[in-house]
Write a protein that holds these residues in place. Structure first.
Motif, PDB file in Angstrom:
ATOM      1  N   THR A 163      -2.880   0.510  -3.834  1.00 16.69           N
ATOM      2  CA  THR A 163      -2.487  -0.777  -3.271  1.00 16.69           C
ATOM      3  C   THR A 163      -2.303  -1.757  -4.419  1.00 16.69           C
ATOM      4  O   THR A 163      -3.153  -1.863  -5.301  1.00 16.69           O
ATOM      5  N   GLU A 220       1.294   4.802   0.651  1.00 14.80           N
ATOM      6  CA  GLU A 220       0.623   5.847   1.415  1.00 14.80           C
ATOM      7  C   GLU A 220       0.775   7.202   0.741  1.00 14.80           C
ATOM      8  O   GLU A 220       1.783   7.487   0.109  1.00 14.80           O
ATOM      9  N   ARG A 236       3.196  -1.208   4.110  1.00 15.65           N
ATOM     10  CA  ARG A 236       2.677   0.154   3.924  1.00 15.65           C
ATOM     11  C   ARG A 236       3.893   1.067   3.914  1.00 15.65           C
ATOM     12  O   ARG A 236       4.709   1.021   4.828  1.00 15.65           O
ATOM     13  N   HIS A 276       0.871  -1.180   0.000  1.00 15.13           N
ATOM     14  CA  HIS A 276       0.000   0.000   0.000  1.00 15.13           C
ATOM     15  C   HIS A 276       0.905   1.226   0.000  1.00 15.13           C
ATOM     16  O   HIS A 276       1.719   1.406   0.912  1.00 15.13           O
TER      17      HIS A 276
END
Length: 87
Positions: free
Chosen positions: A47, A42, A71, A40
């Motif tokens: 994603t 950010e 992430r 993912h």
């Protein structure tokens, strides 16, 4: 069709082309079959998930139930990539 779909399709084709050229990669994917890895990004809201299916990879945005996930910001991913490529 999402904005990232053409990129994901290209990435899947290229990854599977490279996997097809490597017996070791095909064997490893065979052992990883049924697992997935999600990233993912950010700040961008993207994603991407890599799904191992037999001796192929499926690339998509369906990260639900991923075996492992990461992430990170784009800058974090770039730093990690730079370190991996300089090793």
């Amino acid at each position: 069709m999402s904005a990232v779909a053409p990129f994901l399709s290209f990435a899947e084709r290229e990854l599977n082309r490279l996997v097809g050229e490597s017996t070791a990669a095909r064997e490893l994917l065979g052992r990883l079959s049924g697992t997935s890895f999600a990233v993912h990004v950010e700040g961008v809201g993207v994603t991407v998930a890599l799904h191992a299916e037999s001796e192929k990879l499926r690339v998509g945005t369906d990260a639900e139930g991923a075996t492992a996930s990461l992430r990170a910001t784009p800058l974090d991913l770039d730093r990690k990539s730079t370190r991996l490529n300089s090793s």
